[in-house]
Design an enzyme around this catalytic site. Sequence first.
Site, PDB file in Angstrom:
ATOM      1  N   LEU A   1       0.762  -1.164   0.060  1.00 48.69           N
ATOM      2  CA  LEU A   1      -0.020   0.054  -0.086  1.00 48.69           C
ATOM      3  C   LEU A   1       0.658   1.121  -0.072  1.00 48.69           C
ATOM      4  O   LEU A   1       1.981   1.298   0.434  1.00 48.69           O
ATOM      5  CB  LEU A   1      -1.042  -0.164   1.164  1.00 48.69           C
ATOM      6  CG  LEU A   1      -1.890  -1.034   1.431  1.00 48.69           C
ATOM      7  CD1 LEU A   1      -2.974  -0.829   2.441  1.00 48.69           C
ATOM      8  CD2 LEU A   1      -2.635  -1.583   0.047  1.00 48.69           C
TER       9      LEU A   1
ATOM     10  N   GLY B   1      -1.826   6.420  -2.791  1.00 49.89           N
ATOM     11  CA  GLY B   1      -2.628   5.990  -3.676  1.00 49.89           C
ATOM     12  C   GLY B   1      -3.790   5.309  -3.021  1.00 49.89           C
ATOM     13  O   GLY B   1      -5.066   5.619  -3.022  1.00 49.89           O
ATOM     14  N   HIS B   2      -3.377   4.228  -2.273  1.00 51.81           N
ATOM     15  CA  HIS B   2      -4.345   3.326  -1.546  1.00 51.81           C
ATOM     16  C   HIS B   2      -5.246   4.292  -0.511  1.00 51.81           C
ATOM     17  O   HIS B   2      -6.257   3.918  -0.269  1.00 51.81           O
ATOM     18  CB  HIS B   2      -3.719   2.039  -1.030  1.00 51.81           C
ATOM     19  CG  HIS B   2      -3.295   1.260  -2.343  1.00 51.81           C
ATOM     20  ND1 HIS B   2      -1.731   1.183  -2.405  1.00 51.81           N
ATOM     21  CD2 HIS B   2      -3.813   0.393  -2.958  1.00 51.81           C
ATOM     22  CE1 HIS B   2      -1.476   0.168  -3.350  1.00 51.81           C
ATOM     23  NE2 HIS B   2      -2.914  -0.408  -3.843  1.00 51.81           N
TER      24      HIS B   2
ATOM     25  N   GLY C   1      -8.909   2.964  -8.514  1.00 50.12           N
ATOM     26  CA  GLY C   1      -8.080   4.246  -8.997  1.00 50.12           C
ATOM     27  C   GLY C   1      -8.242   4.604 -10.297  1.00 50.12           C
ATOM     28  O   GLY C   1      -8.141   3.246 -11.335  1.00 50.12           O
TER      29      GLY C   1
ATOM     30  N   GLN D   1      -8.643  -1.298 -16.127  1.00 53.15           N
ATOM     31  CA  GLN D   1      -9.432  -1.981 -15.319  1.00 53.15           C
ATOM     32  C   GLN D   1     -10.563  -1.477 -14.812  1.00 53.15           C
ATOM     33  O   GLN D   1     -11.897  -2.027 -14.561  1.00 53.15           O
ATOM     34  CB  GLN D   1      -8.307  -2.222 -14.166  1.00 53.15           C
ATOM     35  CG  GLN D   1      -8.939  -2.701 -12.911  1.00 53.15           C
ATOM     36  CD  GLN D   1      -7.811  -3.246 -11.874  1.00 53.15           C
ATOM     37  OE1 GLN D   1      -7.043  -4.033 -11.951  1.00 53.15           O
ATOM     38  NE2 GLN D   1      -7.545  -2.383 -10.704  1.00 53.15           N
TER      39      GLN D   1
ATOM     40  N   SER E   1       2.596   0.412  -6.977  1.00 53.73           N
ATOM     41  CA  SER E   1       3.426  -0.305  -5.884  1.00 53.73           C
ATOM     42  C   SER E   1       4.526  -1.045  -6.802  1.00 53.73           C
ATOM     43  O   SER E   1       5.612  -1.500  -6.110  1.00 53.73           O
ATOM     44  CB  SER E   1       2.563  -1.644  -5.811  1.00 53.73           C
ATOM     45  OG  SER E   1       1.226  -1.318  -5.172  1.00 53.73           O
ATOM     46  N   ARG E   2       4.612  -0.806  -8.087  1.00 57.48           N
ATOM     47  CA  ARG E   2       5.927  -1.308  -8.718  1.00 57.48           C
ATOM     48  C   ARG E   2       7.185  -0.244  -8.842  1.00 57.48           C
ATOM     49  O   ARG E   2       8.010  -0.538  -8.973  1.00 57.48           O
ATOM     50  CB  ARG E   2       5.571  -1.347 -10.268  1.00 57.48           C
ATOM     51  CG  ARG E   2       4.612  -2.545 -10.591  1.00 57.48           C
ATOM     52  CD  ARG E   2       4.185  -2.509 -11.900  1.00 57.48           C
ATOM     53  NE  ARG E   2       3.047  -3.730 -12.121  1.00 57.48           N
ATOM     54  CZ  ARG E   2       3.253  -4.617 -12.741  1.00 57.48           C
ATOM     55  NH1 ARG E   2       4.489  -4.906 -13.373  1.00 57.48           N
ATOM     56  NH2 ARG E   2       2.290  -5.619 -12.621  1.00 57.48           N
TER      57      ARG E   2
HETATM   58  O1  PAF Z   1      -5.712  -3.135  -8.732  1.00 58.11           O
HETATM   59  C1  PAF Z   1      -5.491  -4.078  -8.080  1.00 58.11           C
HETATM   60  O2  PAF Z   1      -4.983  -3.985  -7.255  1.00 58.11           O
HETATM   61  C2  PAF Z   1      -5.838  -5.334  -8.416  1.00 58.11           C
HETATM   62  O3  PAF Z   1      -6.256  -5.478  -9.922  1.00 58.11           O
HETATM   63  C3  PAF Z   1      -7.213  -5.577  -7.555  1.00 58.11           C
HETATM   64  C4  PAF Z   1      -8.501  -4.773  -8.289  1.00 58.11           C
HETATM   65  C5  PAF Z   1      -7.153  -5.646  -6.281  1.00 58.11           C
HETATM   66  C6  PAF Z   1      -7.561  -7.083  -8.172  1.00 58.11           C
HETATM   67  O4  PAF Z   1      -6.682  -7.835  -7.685  1.00 58.11           O
END
Ligand code: PAF
Length: 264
Positions: free
Chosen positions: A25, A28-29, A138, A144, A173-174
């Site tokens: 985390l 952003g999270h 996000g 996604q 996270s990367r």
């Molecule tokens: O964005 C992410 O971290 C992942 O793709 C998610 C939505 C948690 C699904 O594993």
Amino acid sequence: MKIAVNAKELKVDGACAFVPTMGALHAGHASLIKKAREYSDTVVVSIFINPLQFENKDDLAKYPRTPEFDIELASQAGATHLWLPTLDEIYPGEVQKISAGVLGDIYEGVKRPGHFDGVLTVVNRLFELAKPKWAIFGEKDFQQMTLIKSMKSDVEIIGAPTIRDTDGLALSSRNVRLSDPKAALVIYRALLAASKEKSIDSAREAMRGALASEAAFTLDYAEIINESNFEKAVQSDESKRAIIAGWVNGIRLIDNMPMNGGAQ
Ligand code: PAF
């Protein structure tokens, strides 16, 4: 903050807002969790590294894992429940995959076949178990988020803006794996360059030109799309968005920016 390893133990009262994550985390999270608190006093954060969405085993193995830090961050940001499901809880038997359809096969889906099927499958399963009223995603992962919004579900999907560091790098996270974070800033510069242009052609050119100026960046795609259907934007489209993906020293990064101010 209550910590549970299966959904039954969560014992969530009333309608909750949900922030699904894969851990590692960052701010952003934290912003997603704060957004969730605007919808409900009960905010469930899940951490589950979903093997189904990693087409590359090495990427899965290298995915950062920072459990202690995550617990602290989730609690500080306002999560009331942290859910750490096991693989068995999420996938108890044979997995019935959800297909992301044609939108799952373009842009991110080209280099990552099956990735979005894996994302939709896990999100659907997390929703089944946590039963949230709202879920926050996000805009950084715009494809996604669009696919999740189009998935059949009773959960209301809320989009939250991308959080950037002071230099403009979109938080991910990367990023901790970047050996040369300065080189990655070219992505933000390219998005800004596109947003200042008046036409789509010049926006695309400015964006690709900026990206080509950074030797450490390898382009995957850079396009101006109509954000409702991901087709290449035409001048008359109402909502256009620049999307970029590429590699910086072996780390794949993605970013995007609405072009509503520019590329008109
Ligand atoms: O964005 C992410 O971290 C992942 O793709 C998610 C939505 C948690 C699904 O594993």
